[in-house]
Write a protein that holds these residues in place. Structure first.
Motif, PDB file in Angstrom:
ATOM      1  N   SER A 155      13.500  -5.615   8.075  1.00  0.00           N
ATOM      2  CA  SER A 155      12.301  -6.355   8.486  1.00  0.00           C
ATOM      3  C   SER A 155      12.102  -7.624   7.660  1.00  0.00           C
ATOM      4  CB  SER A 155      11.067  -5.455   8.443  1.00  0.00           C
ATOM      5  OG  SER A 155      10.963  -4.811   7.197  1.00  0.00           O
ATOM      6  N   PHE A 156      12.314  -7.562   6.349  1.00  0.00           N
ATOM      7  CA  PHE A 156      12.092  -8.747   5.514  1.00  0.00           C
ATOM      8  C   PHE A 156      13.067  -9.870   5.847  1.00  0.00           C
ATOM      9  CE2 PHE A 156      15.201  -6.399   2.974  1.00  0.00           C
ATOM     10  CZ  PHE A 156      16.052  -7.393   2.521  1.00  0.00           C
ATOM     11  N   ASN A 199      11.553 -11.909   8.423  1.00  0.00           N
ATOM     12  CA  ASN A 199      10.201 -12.356   8.034  1.00  0.00           C
ATOM     13  C   ASN A 199       9.118 -11.559   8.764  1.00  0.00           C
ATOM     14  OD1 ASN A 199      10.971 -14.343   6.124  1.00  0.00           O
ATOM     15  ND2 ASN A 199      11.492 -15.705   7.822  1.00  0.00           N
ATOM     16  N   PHE A 235       6.438  -8.769   8.123  1.00  0.00           N
ATOM     17  CA  PHE A 235       5.779  -8.130   6.990  1.00  0.00           C
ATOM     18  C   PHE A 235       4.568  -7.298   7.389  1.00  0.00           C
ATOM     19  CE2 PHE A 235       8.021 -11.846   5.308  1.00  0.00           C
ATOM     20  CZ  PHE A 235       8.861 -11.207   4.418  1.00  0.00           C
ATOM     21  N   ASN A 236       4.308  -7.184   8.703  1.00  0.00           N
ATOM     22  CA  ASN A 236       3.248  -6.277   9.145  1.00  0.00           C
ATOM     23  C   ASN A 236       3.593  -5.741  10.526  1.00  0.00           C
ATOM     24  OD1 ASN A 236       1.768  -7.741  11.343  1.00  0.00           O
ATOM     25  ND2 ASN A 236       1.514  -9.275   9.725  1.00  0.00           N
TER      26      ASN A 236
END
Length: 186
Positions: free
Chosen positions: A11-12, A15, A17-18
């Motif tokens: 996921s990181f 980008n 992050f939620n």
């Protein structure tokens, strides 16, 4: 039996992050469409994935839903026992949900993380126990999945091991399709 390994970006690396990031909806849409096509053509019996935050967990979430409609099972394999121990509470809860939702869950090592060899053993196990792969990955934008991509490319030199890639151009196409389909419904 035909088993497919599904992996890709964390996921990181995207980008994300939620949980409300619109990129997740597009990636899940791409995964769901890909898997439905394979299922309706009786091309897969098992989906094998890991538990990394990102594509692998989103794949597991899709599988829990598709399993209600299709005769498909999925497995989550991790490389060592304390895989999610350092994650925050929310991410650990997702991990437990996926672990409990899988038809089969295992670790390729019965020890906590101690050496990079555990990751190589994990990769070898996955390649040896699958017949093909799907990666959400773009070789022009390497990240952690480059190691899996390279392993698959090396494997293809010695045996038939099909690899489907969904790259950033494909994801853009899926984003447009997703937008069209959801605008038509509203």
């Amino acid at each position: 039996m035909n088993r497919i390994w599904i992996t890709g970006y964390r996921s990181f690396e995207l980008n994300v992050f939620n949980d409300n990031d619109p990129k997740i909806k597009v990636i899940k849409y791409a995964l769901k469409n890909y898997l439905i096509d394979k299922l309706e053509n009786s091309e897969i019996d098992w989906v094998i994935t890991g538990a990394n935050l990102g594509v692998e967990q989103w794949c597991s979430e899709i599988m829990m839903k598709l399993r209600e409609e299709y005769n498909i099972r999925f497995s989550v394999i991790i490389p060592y026992t304390n895989f999610a121990d350092r994650w925050n509470e929310n991410n650990q809860a997702k991990f437990i949900n996926i672990k409990n939702g899988a038809d089969f869950f295992a670790s390729t090592s019965n020890l906590p993380y101690s050496t990079p060899a555990q990751l190589k053993n994990y990769q070898k196990f996955i390649i040896d126990h699958t017949d093909q792969a799907l990666m959400i990955y773009d070789p022009e934008h390497p990240g952690k999945p480059k190691y899996d991509y390279q392993l698959i490319k090396n494997t293809q030199e010695n045996k038939d091991y099909p690899l489907d890639l969904i790259d950033f151009y494909d994801l853009q196409d899926f984003a447009e399709q997703y937008q069209e389909n959801h605008n038509l419904r509203n």
